[in-house]
Write an enzyme that holds these catalytic residues in place. Structure first.
Site, PDB file in Angstrom:
ATOM      1  N   LYS A 107       0.739  -1.348  -0.012  1.00  0.00           N
ATOM      2  CA  LYS A 107      -0.026  -0.102  -0.014  1.00  0.00           C
ATOM      3  C   LYS A 107       0.999   1.518  -0.010  1.00  0.00           C
ATOM      4  CE  LYS A 107      -4.527   1.066   0.128  1.00  0.00           C
ATOM      5  NZ  LYS A 107      -5.408   0.103  -0.350  1.00  0.00           N
TER       6      LYS A 107
HETATM    7  P1  NAD Z   1     -12.929   8.396  -2.422  1.00  0.00           P
HETATM    8  O1  NAD Z   1     -12.049   9.412  -2.213  1.00  0.00           O
HETATM    9  O2  NAD Z   1     -13.403   8.155  -4.022  1.00  0.00           O
HETATM   10  O3  NAD Z   1     -14.119   8.559  -1.554  1.00  0.00           O
HETATM   11  C1  NAD Z   1     -14.187   8.791  -0.278  1.00  0.00           C
HETATM   12  C2  NAD Z   1     -15.432   9.634   0.146  1.00  0.00           C
HETATM   13  O4  NAD Z   1     -15.580   9.593   1.609  1.00  0.00           O
HETATM   14  C3  NAD Z   1     -15.530  10.808  -0.469  1.00  0.00           C
HETATM   15  O5  NAD Z   1     -16.592  11.106  -1.247  1.00  0.00           O
HETATM   16  C4  NAD Z   1     -15.340  11.833   0.919  1.00  0.00           C
HETATM   17  O6  NAD Z   1     -15.982  13.037   0.686  1.00  0.00           O
HETATM   18  C5  NAD Z   1     -15.907  10.939   1.696  1.00  0.00           C
HETATM   19  N1  NAD Z   1     -15.482  11.374   3.099  1.00  0.00           N
HETATM   20  C6  NAD Z   1     -14.051  11.185   3.665  1.00  0.00           C
HETATM   21  N2  NAD Z   1     -14.377  11.676   4.930  1.00  0.00           N
HETATM   22  C7  NAD Z   1     -15.468  11.433   5.404  1.00  0.00           C
HETATM   23  C8  NAD Z   1     -15.942  11.567   6.785  1.00  0.00           C
HETATM   24  N3  NAD Z   1     -15.407  11.800   7.635  1.00  0.00           N
HETATM   25  N4  NAD Z   1     -17.365  11.374   6.592  1.00  0.00           N
HETATM   26  C9  NAD Z   1     -18.045  10.970   5.661  1.00  0.00           C
HETATM   27  N5  NAD Z   1     -17.583  11.072   4.496  1.00  0.00           N
HETATM   28  C10 NAD Z   1     -16.321  11.083   4.207  1.00  0.00           C
HETATM   29  O7  NAD Z   1     -12.285   6.964  -2.006  1.00  0.00           O
HETATM   30  P2  NAD Z   1     -12.776   5.681  -2.388  1.00  0.00           P
HETATM   31  O8  NAD Z   1     -11.911   5.119  -3.425  1.00  0.00           O
HETATM   32  O9  NAD Z   1     -14.249   5.637  -2.433  1.00  0.00           O
HETATM   33  O10 NAD Z   1     -12.320   4.799  -0.888  1.00  0.00           O
HETATM   34  C11 NAD Z   1     -13.116   4.647   0.080  1.00  0.00           C
HETATM   35  C12 NAD Z   1     -12.665   3.598   1.049  1.00  0.00           C
HETATM   36  O11 NAD Z   1     -12.955   2.540   0.443  1.00  0.00           O
HETATM   37  C13 NAD Z   1     -11.362   3.708   1.530  1.00  0.00           C
HETATM   38  O12 NAD Z   1     -11.138   2.902   2.681  1.00  0.00           O
HETATM   39  C14 NAD Z   1     -10.459   2.799   0.627  1.00  0.00           C
HETATM   40  O13 NAD Z   1      -9.418   2.247   1.148  1.00  0.00           O
HETATM   41  C15 NAD Z   1     -11.507   1.628   0.290  1.00  0.00           C
HETATM   42  N6  NAD Z   1     -11.139   0.905  -0.958  1.00  0.00           N
HETATM   43  C16 NAD Z   1     -11.227   1.580  -2.193  1.00  0.00           C
HETATM   44  C17 NAD Z   1     -11.067   0.831  -3.174  1.00  0.00           C
HETATM   45  C18 NAD Z   1     -11.049   1.373  -4.688  1.00  0.00           C
HETATM   46  O14 NAD Z   1     -10.839   0.846  -5.691  1.00  0.00           O
HETATM   47  N7  NAD Z   1     -11.133   2.766  -4.897  1.00  0.00           N
HETATM   48  C19 NAD Z   1     -10.730  -0.520  -3.058  1.00  0.00           C
HETATM   49  C20 NAD Z   1     -10.913  -0.902  -2.140  1.00  0.00           C
HETATM   50  C21 NAD Z   1     -10.969  -0.490  -0.884  1.00  0.00           C
END
Ligand code: NAD
Length: 476
Positions: A107
């Site tokens: 990561k």
């Molecule tokens: P992203 O940046 O696209 O979206 C995150 C969202 O959460 C945003 O809309 C942001 O405004 C919101 N957010 C941030 N802090 C917040 C809070 N305190 N309260 C409410 N909303 C809040 O990120 P993502 O890629 O969707 O990732 C989200 C989670 O999923 C993370 O934990 C990431 O590690 C996990 N994840 C993502 C992927 C991927 O393919 N993108 C894969 C596996 C896991």
């Protein structure tokens, strides 16, 4: 009475690992080898922006190399730190093992709030961060392959791929150095939606098992289930959209940084997403009623809670007030180890992160294979498949003529049956198969052993067993 200390994210992952490992009887040396993080590289670099030099701190952590390359996203967030990156790298090891993606766990993260920078500035910063990692082989198609995570997406992945190609002009596999690229730059159809799609497939598989559904004090299907989603980013948006549009679930609450939007009748997820894109938050969106206290909305009554934003949002401070009977961890680490125990004791069923959000790495695996094979999935078979289907349709048409009114083909059958699968359909089919198979392997352990009382422990056990087997095969 003082409140017990909440473990750090990495300690939480280690505690969950420890609980599973204690039921497996591994030699202590092997258990430790699997648990510890192999290496973490910290880099500080300067970029000239707005007339001054700004210094940035980034990390790339490699948790395991039992398979190479190691795989895991790169996160852009202002609170990125070594503990978090190492926890996320460890989760990648277990996640890849659980969905049988042949990767080690890794990561990366950069301490930056991407909203503070213009697009061209982010490109400069991303190029420089990528340069620092590439020159140490911490981005490399055979050794370490990043992907998007919070705060990054297709654009950053395309920049990383381009930077790698500039530094390795004769590497024919250069595109496989990173996944999550846009389709026109070596990506694969369906990668952007993959993690949210995987969350949907995970829930669909869960609801195929009535015993499991009953364990969560629920019944029936996803249709009509009331869902609270936290974070309408890449993962949360796609999960909520597919659950609402395809499975009839009702999205009653959307929690974002600026509070919560709620509507008991359900909201149009695309409308809310468009509003956020325009206004920077959910406040004022006509799809629902806005309240400032987003975190309190995690405790609202619902059938399914989908935390899809950040870690540790369900912790010792609020776990006993969470009403959702079923929680699916779309984000990484949204439930701390302490909260996990409280929830389990009160009968909440948790579909754990190492499984629930594995759709992203699964489709990343498909993209990496596509890049290495230099051909899009389905290109060789599609028309041949259509030609064979045509033969059957010709025969059915002959029968149709022969039997007259006694038999007719179902409308649309011909069009649907004749069309060979394109890349997106193949990706979705591969993802669906992966999510079903992984759930069943986890469930088998959960249901067959009296000492395994939750899906998380079962998932860790399946994953650890596979990692242990590959270390043993290497003679360790
Ligand atoms: P992203 O940046 O696209 O979206 C995150 C969202 O959460 C945003 O809309 C942001 O405004 C919101 N957010 C941030 N802090 C917040 C809070 N305190 N309260 C409410 N909303 C809040 O990120 P993502 O890629 O969707 O990732 C989200 C989670 O999923 C993370 O934990 C990431 O590690 C996990 N994840 C993502 C992927 C991927 O393919 N993108 C894969 C596996 C896991």
């Amino acid at each position: 009475m003082s409140t017990p200390r909440e473990p750090s994210f990495r300690e939480s992952v280690d505690l969950m690992f420890g609980r599973a490992a204690s039921l497996m009887g591994l030699p202590p040396g092997l258990e430790e080898k699997i648990r510890v993080c192999n290496a973490t590289y910290t880099v500080r670099f300067g970029v000239r922006l707005r007339g001054e030099i700004r210094t940035f701190t980034g990390y790339r952590s490699v948790h395991s190399e039992h398979f190479e390359p190691a795989k895991g996203g790169i996160r852009y967030a202002s609170n990125v730190n070594q503990d978090e990156v190492e926890a996320l790298a460890a989760l990648m090891t277990y996640k890849c093992a659980l969905v049988e993606a042949p990767f080690g766990g890794s990561k990366g993260g950069l301490c930056i709030d991407p909203r503070d920078y213009e697009d061209h500035e982010l490109e400069q910063i991303t190029r420089r961060f990528a340069y620092e990692l590439i020159k140490r082989d911490m981005i490399n198609p055979a050794q370490n392959v990043p992907a998007p995570d919070m705060g990054t997406g297709e654009r950053e992945m395309a920049i990383i791929a381009d930077q790698y190609a500039r530094m390795h002009t004769t590497d024919i596999n250069a595109k496989a150095c990173v996944t999550g690229k846009p389709p026109h730059a070596g990506g694969i159809q369906g990668r952007v939606e993959a993690t949210g799609r995987g969350v949907q497939y995970a829930l669909k598989e869960f609801f195929r098992h009535p015993d499991d559904v009953a364990s969560a004090r629920l019944s029936g299907t996803l249709d009509g289930k009331r869902v609270i989603v936290q974070g309408l980013g890449n993962v949360g948006y796609h999960a909520a959209k597919f659950l609402a549009e395809e499975d009839g679930s009702i999205i009653t609450h959307i929690i974002e940084r600026d509070g919560v939007l709620s509507n008991p009748k359900g909201m149009n997820v695309d409308e809310v997403r468009a509003w956020i894109g325009e206004h920077g938050g959910v406040k004022g969106c006509p799809e629902g009623t806005h309240h400032e206290d987003g975190f309190a909305a995690l405790e609202e009554d619902c059938d399914i809670l989908v935390p899809a934003a950040i870690e540790a949002v369900i912790n010792l401070g609020n776990a006993d007030r969470i009403k959702a009977p079923l929680i699916i961890e779309a984000a990484n680490g949204p439930i701390t180890a302490g909260a996990n125990d409280i929830l389990r004791d009160k009968g909440t069923v948790i579909i754990p992160d190492l499984y629930a959000n594995a759709g992203g790495v699964t489709v990343s695996y498909f993209e990496w294979v596509k890049n290495l094979s230099h051909i899009r999935f389905g290109r060789m078979q599609r028309r041949q498949e259509e030609a064979r289907h045509q033969l059957i349709v010709n025969e059915l048409e002959r029968l149709d003529e022969h039997l007259g009114d006694a038999w007719t083909m179902t409308p649309n059958f011909k069009e649907k049956y004749l069309r060979g699968a394109d890349e997106l359909e193949l990706v979705r089919s591969g993802l669906d198969d992966t999510m079903r198979t992984a759930y069943q392997s986890m469930r088998e352990v959960w249901r067959s052993r009296n000492d395994v009382d939750d899906l998380r422990t079962a998932g860790f056990m399946v994953a650890i067993d596979r990692v242990a087997s590959s270390y043993r095969a290497k003679g360790l």
